[in-house]
Every structure is written in structure tokens, then in C-alpha cells.
Design a protein around this motif. Structure first.
Motif, PDB file in Angstrom:
ATOM      1  N   ILE A 123       0.841  -1.193   0.000  1.00  0.00           N
ATOM      2  CA  ILE A 123       0.000   0.000   0.000  1.00  0.00           C
ATOM      3  C   ILE A 123       0.876   1.243   0.000  1.00  0.00           C
ATOM      4  O   ILE A 123       1.692   1.434   0.909  1.00  0.00           O
ATOM      5  N   ASP A 124       0.749   2.070  -1.020  1.00  0.00           N
ATOM      6  CA  ASP A 124       1.446   3.366  -1.086  1.00  0.00           C
ATOM      7  C   ASP A 124       2.908   3.233  -0.687  1.00  0.00           C
ATOM      8  O   ASP A 124       3.388   3.882   0.243  1.00  0.00           O
ATOM      9  N   THR A 125       3.639   2.422  -1.421  1.00  0.00           N
ATOM     10  CA  THR A 125       5.025   2.149  -1.057  1.00  0.00           C
ATOM     11  C   THR A 125       5.948   2.287  -2.252  1.00  0.00           C
ATOM     12  O   THR A 125       5.525   2.165  -3.400  1.00  0.00           O
ATOM     13  N   ALA A 126       7.211   2.571  -1.961  1.00  0.00           N
ATOM     14  CA  ALA A 126       8.220   2.638  -3.008  1.00  0.00           C
ATOM     15  C   ALA A 126       8.613   1.236  -3.463  1.00  0.00           C
ATOM     16  O   ALA A 126       8.408   0.249  -2.750  1.00  0.00           O
ATOM     17  N   ASP A 127       9.194   1.164  -4.644  1.00  0.00           N
ATOM     18  CA  ASP A 127       9.691  -0.093  -5.193  1.00  0.00           C
ATOM     19  C   ASP A 127      11.136  -0.277  -4.725  1.00  0.00           C
ATOM     20  O   ASP A 127      12.024   0.447  -5.150  1.00  0.00           O
ATOM     21  N   ASN A 128      11.362  -1.245  -3.845  1.00  0.00           N
ATOM     22  CA  ASN A 128      12.726  -1.491  -3.363  1.00  0.00           C
ATOM     23  C   ASN A 128      13.712  -1.755  -4.490  1.00  0.00           C
ATOM     24  O   ASN A 128      14.895  -1.440  -4.373  1.00  0.00           O
ATOM     25  N   HIS A 129      13.228  -2.361  -5.561  1.00  0.00           N
ATOM     26  CA  HIS A 129      14.115  -2.843  -6.611  1.00  0.00           C
ATOM     27  C   HIS A 129      14.081  -1.964  -7.863  1.00  0.00           C
ATOM     28  O   HIS A 129      14.659  -2.324  -8.883  1.00  0.00           O
ATOM     29  N   GLY A 130      13.409  -0.823  -7.779  1.00  0.00           N
ATOM     30  CA  GLY A 130      13.236   0.043  -8.938  1.00  0.00           C
ATOM     31  C   GLY A 130      14.490   0.808  -9.315  1.00  0.00           C
ATOM     32  O   GLY A 130      15.465   0.855  -8.559  1.00  0.00           O
ATOM     33  N   PRO A 131      14.469   1.458 -10.468  1.00  0.00           N
ATOM     34  CA  PRO A 131      15.656   2.153 -10.976  1.00  0.00           C
ATOM     35  C   PRO A 131      15.952   3.481 -10.289  1.00  0.00           C
ATOM     36  O   PRO A 131      17.009   4.063 -10.513  1.00  0.00           O
ATOM     37  N   GLY A 213      -3.142   5.518  -3.413  1.00  0.00           N
ATOM     38  CA  GLY A 213      -4.078   6.630  -3.458  1.00  0.00           C
ATOM     39  C   GLY A 213      -3.902   7.455  -4.711  1.00  0.00           C
ATOM     40  O   GLY A 213      -2.774   7.766  -5.110  1.00  0.00           O
ATOM     41  N   ALA A 214      -5.000   7.829  -5.326  1.00  0.00           N
ATOM     42  CA  ALA A 214      -4.932   8.652  -6.531  1.00  0.00           C
ATOM     43  C   ALA A 214      -4.305  10.007  -6.250  1.00  0.00           C
ATOM     44  O   ALA A 214      -3.768  10.657  -7.157  1.00  0.00           O
ATOM     45  N   LYS A 215      -4.340  10.445  -4.984  1.00  0.00           N
ATOM     46  CA  LYS A 215      -3.764  11.730  -4.601  1.00  0.00           C
ATOM     47  C   LYS A 215      -2.492  11.570  -3.769  1.00  0.00           C
ATOM     48  O   LYS A 215      -2.085  12.504  -3.086  1.00  0.00           O
ATOM     49  N   ASP A 216      -1.870  10.392  -3.830  1.00  0.00           N
ATOM     50  CA  ASP A 216      -0.607  10.201  -3.115  1.00  0.00           C
ATOM     51  C   ASP A 216       0.479  10.971  -3.868  1.00  0.00           C
ATOM     52  O   ASP A 216       0.853  10.611  -4.982  1.00  0.00           O
ATOM     53  N   ARG A 217       1.001  12.022  -3.231  1.00  0.00           N
ATOM     54  CA  ARG A 217       2.014  12.871  -3.869  1.00  0.00           C
ATOM     55  C   ARG A 217       3.367  12.767  -3.174  1.00  0.00           C
ATOM     56  O   ARG A 217       4.211  13.648  -3.336  1.00  0.00           O
ATOM     57  N   LEU A 218       3.571  11.702  -2.409  1.00  0.00           N
ATOM     58  CA  LEU A 218       4.868  11.496  -1.786  1.00  0.00           C
ATOM     59  C   LEU A 218       5.826  10.871  -2.790  1.00  0.00           C
ATOM     60  O   LEU A 218       5.598   9.759  -3.273  1.00  0.00           O
ATOM     61  N   GLY A 219       6.874  11.600  -3.089  1.00  0.00           N
ATOM     62  CA  GLY A 219       7.880  11.091  -4.007  1.00  0.00           C
ATOM     63  C   GLY A 219       7.283  10.619  -5.310  1.00  0.00           C
ATOM     64  O   GLY A 219       6.403  11.255  -5.888  1.00  0.00           O
ATOM     65  N   ALA A 220       7.772   9.469  -5.778  1.00  0.00           N
ATOM     66  CA  ALA A 220       7.319   8.906  -7.052  1.00  0.00           C
ATOM     67  C   ALA A 220       6.511   7.635  -6.830  1.00  0.00           C
ATOM     68  O   ALA A 220       6.479   6.744  -7.683  1.00  0.00           O
ATOM     69  N   ILE A 221       5.827   7.556  -5.682  1.00  0.00           N
ATOM     70  CA  ILE A 221       5.165   6.303  -5.304  1.00  0.00           C
ATOM     71  C   ILE A 221       4.134   5.860  -6.337  1.00  0.00           C
ATOM     72  O   ILE A 221       4.099   4.680  -6.728  1.00  0.00           O
ATOM     73  N   ALA A 226       2.786   1.753 -10.297  1.00  0.00           N
ATOM     74  CA  ALA A 226       2.318   1.409 -11.643  1.00  0.00           C
ATOM     75  C   ALA A 226       3.384   0.623 -12.396  1.00  0.00           C
ATOM     76  O   ALA A 226       3.072  -0.340 -13.115  1.00  0.00           O
ATOM     77  N   ALA A 227       4.658   0.994 -12.191  1.00  0.00           N
ATOM     78  CA  ALA A 227       5.747   0.273 -12.850  1.00  0.00           C
ATOM     79  C   ALA A 227       5.864  -1.146 -12.301  1.00  0.00           C
ATOM     80  O   ALA A 227       6.144  -2.096 -13.057  1.00  0.00           O
ATOM     81  N   MET A 228       5.635  -1.330 -10.984  1.00  0.00           N
ATOM     82  CA  MET A 228       5.667  -2.675 -10.415  1.00  0.00           C
ATOM     83  C   MET A 228       4.593  -3.553 -11.045  1.00  0.00           C
ATOM     84  O   MET A 228       4.819  -4.736 -11.320  1.00  0.00           O
ATOM     85  N   ALA A 229       3.416  -2.976 -11.264  1.00  0.00           N
ATOM     86  CA  ALA A 229       2.336  -3.749 -11.884  1.00  0.00           C
ATOM     87  C   ALA A 229       2.704  -4.151 -13.311  1.00  0.00           C
ATOM     88  O   ALA A 229       2.464  -5.294 -13.728  1.00  0.00           O
ATOM     89  N   ARG A 230       3.296  -3.219 -14.071  1.00  0.00           N
ATOM     90  CA  ARG A 230       3.686  -3.542 -15.452  1.00  0.00           C
ATOM     91  C   ARG A 230       4.799  -4.581 -15.488  1.00  0.00           C
ATOM     92  O   ARG A 230       4.844  -5.435 -16.385  1.00  0.00           O
ATOM     93  N   LYS A 231       5.683  -4.513 -14.496  1.00  0.00           N
ATOM     94  CA  LYS A 231       6.831  -5.419 -14.471  1.00  0.00           C
ATOM     95  C   LYS A 231       6.419  -6.833 -14.087  1.00  0.00           C
ATOM     96  O   LYS A 231       7.120  -7.801 -14.403  1.00  0.00           O
ATOM     97  N   LEU A 238      -2.969  -3.852  -9.724  1.00  0.00           N
ATOM     98  CA  LEU A 238      -2.913  -2.477  -9.236  1.00  0.00           C
ATOM     99  C   LEU A 238      -4.324  -1.934  -9.080  1.00  0.00           C
ATOM    100  O   LEU A 238      -5.133  -1.998 -10.004  1.00  0.00           O
ATOM    101  N   VAL A 239      -4.610  -1.379  -7.891  1.00  0.00           N
ATOM    102  CA  VAL A 239      -5.892  -0.728  -7.622  1.00  0.00           C
ATOM    103  C   VAL A 239      -5.601   0.699  -7.161  1.00  0.00           C
ATOM    104  O   VAL A 239      -4.900   0.904  -6.167  1.00  0.00           O
ATOM    105  N   VAL A 240      -6.113   1.671  -7.897  1.00  0.00           N
ATOM    106  CA  VAL A 240      -5.959   3.081  -7.544  1.00  0.00           C
ATOM    107  C   VAL A 240      -7.203   3.513  -6.771  1.00  0.00           C
ATOM    108  O   VAL A 240      -8.328   3.355  -7.257  1.00  0.00           O
TER     109      VAL A 240
END
Length: 269
Positions: A123-131, A213-221, A226-231, A238-240
Motif C-alpha cells: 500500500i502506497d510504497t516505493a519499489d525497493n528494486h526500482g531504478p 491513493g490517486a492523490k498520493d504525492r509522496l515522491g514517485a510512489i 504502476a511500474a511494479m504492476a507492469r513489471k 494495481l488498484v488506484v
């Protein structure tokens, strides 16, 4: 629906971890891990959505809520706390749920223990393994000077306004941030950099529900989730959540609970 939980204490080196727990009647367990500065009560709206046969463990991570921490906070210690908690369950069917920092912790567990969890809810989290790991590390390193430049009460309220779109969520976040304090929150935020282990080849091995959250504006979460879902197209959903900010499960409990119930109904064996 009111869910009765029993308070227990997990003894760990240097601290005591407070855990609220409901016994499992089926061998299935859900373990819920909260975000930085928050505590386990952020998941209270979700407890009634968990199937009655499933056990529940919801903790206050070290240095948060009712889990005191005289010494320094280290993300790696918290990761070992989660491993110790899971080991007490003897579970052969485990769902890990994590919000923000808790979501990164869940990812760390899944990467360290392939097959150790049967499904994940992030939930509303960064990707540990992202670029973006290097950029996020730089941002986390700058947290201290930026936070110390203003009175903590002012900063806590400003952060809380980004955590919650709903008044009740903002009030909860403000109270928890004021309680944890400036020094500890800076320490926690910077320590979470240890979770960032960029790996373009990493893929989830179990079903994953991604809530943001559709209004989550913390960083690039939002972008990272969305990238995790595509990967992970075969395993990740993914549920927004409309109108929700960073603590989206609190802002939109009805939609969150419905998504979790659907996910568990599809994937509980």
C-alpha cells in the motif's frame, strides 16, 4: 465489525515489540506492517475485512507506538524483527500487508525468503528494486536538514496533510508524528534507505495486490507502483483508490477492504 485482538510482547535485543494478535483457526495468517511514524492502529479499519479463520498479527514496529526503543533505529534490525515474528506463527499460509515503510519491509522479507510468504499486499510504497534507488537515497539523506529547519509541530502537520485527504486520517497522522518526534522520525526516514536494492531483473514470485491513493504525492510512489504492476503482469494487480492520499487505506477504507477481500478470495488456497 469489531475484531478482538490480544496484546502480546515479542522480546527482541534492545527492545520489546508490541503485537496485537488474533489466533488462526485454519493455519492462515495475515501480518500487517505500518508506515514510518505511524503505528499498527492505522490498519484498524481493515481488520473486519480479514476472513474469520485467518489469524491476525499487527505490530508497532520498534521505536513506534507502544514499542519502545532506547537505542538507534536501524531498518535492518526491523527486518530481523519481522522475521522473528513470522517464525513464531508456524504458518504454512502467510499474507504480508505493508504500507509505505511497511511495504518496503514486506518486499525485503519476500526477497530474503523466496516462498516465505504466499501473497503480498503493498500500500502506497516505493519499489525497493526500482531504478530510482540512487535518487531516493539522496532525497532521504537530505531529510534531516530540511526537517530541522522548521519547528516539528509545524512539520508534522504539514506532512500529515500529505498523508491524509480525510480529516480523520490527517488527525491520526499528526498525532503519531508528534508523538514519535523529530529526531526519531528523521532517523527512521533516513534508515529506510537500506531497503533500496535496485535490481532490474527482480520479479515477484507470489500474487501481489498493489493499492495506491490517486492523490498520493509522496515522491514517485504512484509511478513506481504502476511500474511494479507492469513489471509483474501475471502476478500483480494495481488498484488506484480515488480521492485517497498517502495513507490510502485510512482515507478509503471501504474500497481498500473490498479490494483485499477480492484478492484473498482469489488467492487463498
Amino acid at each position: 465489525m469489531t475484531v478482538e485482538l490480544t496484546a502480546l510482547v515479542l522480546q527482541r535485543a534492545g527492545t520489546r515489540i508490541t503485537v496485537r494478535r488474533r489466533a488462526s483457526t485454519s493455519g492462515r495468517w495475515l501480518v500487517l506492517c505500518h508506515g514510518a511514524g505511524m503505528d499498527g492502529h492505522m490498519f484498524d479499519p481493515q481488520l473486519g475485512a480479514i476472513p474469520e479463520d485467518c489469524g491476525i498479527c499487527v505490530w508497532d514496529a520498534r521505536g513506534h507506538g507502544s514499542s519502545p526503543l532506547p537505542g538507534p533505529f536501524r531498518y535492518t534490525d526491523m527486518a530481523e524483527d519481522l522475521e522473528a515474528l513470522v517464525a513464531t506463527l508456524g504458518s504454512q499460509d502467510l499474507t504480508l500487508v505493508g504500507q509505505a515503510m511497511g511495504g518496503q519491509l514486506v518486499q525485503t522479507f519476500a526477497a530474503r525468503h523466496p516462498g516465505g510468504a504466499d501473497r503480498l499486499v503493498l500500500i502506497d510504497t516505493a519499489d525497493n528494486h526500482g531504478p530510482d534507488g540512487r535518487r531516493e537515497r539522496i532525497a532521504l539523506a537530505s531529510t534531516g536538514p530540511l526537517v530541522r529547519a522548521r519547528p516539528w509541530r509545524w512539520t508534522a502537520r504539514r506532512w500529515a496533510s500529505r498523508y491524509g485527504a480525510a480529516h480523520a486520517t490527517r488527525a491520526y497522522a499528526t498525532a503519531r508524528l508528534e508523538r514519535i518526534g523529530q529526531r526519531r522520525m528523521v532517523e527512521v526516514t533516513r534508515s529506510v534507505a537500506a531497503a533500496l536494492t535496485p535490481d532490474p531483473d527482480y520479479r515477484f514470485e507470489v500474487p501481489v495486490l498493489l493499492l495506491v491513493g490517486a492523490k498520493d504525492r509522496l515522491g514517485a510512489i504512484r509511478r513506481e507502483m504502476a511500474a511494479m504492476a507492469r513489471k509483474n503482469p501475471d502476478l500483480a494487480e494495481l488498484v488506484v483508490l480515488p480521492g485517497a492520499a498517502h495513507n490510502s487505506n485510512q482515507d478509503r477504507p471501504g474500497e481498500t477492504n473490498a479490494a483485499i477481500r477480492r484478492f484473498l478470495e482469489r488467492h487463498l488456497v
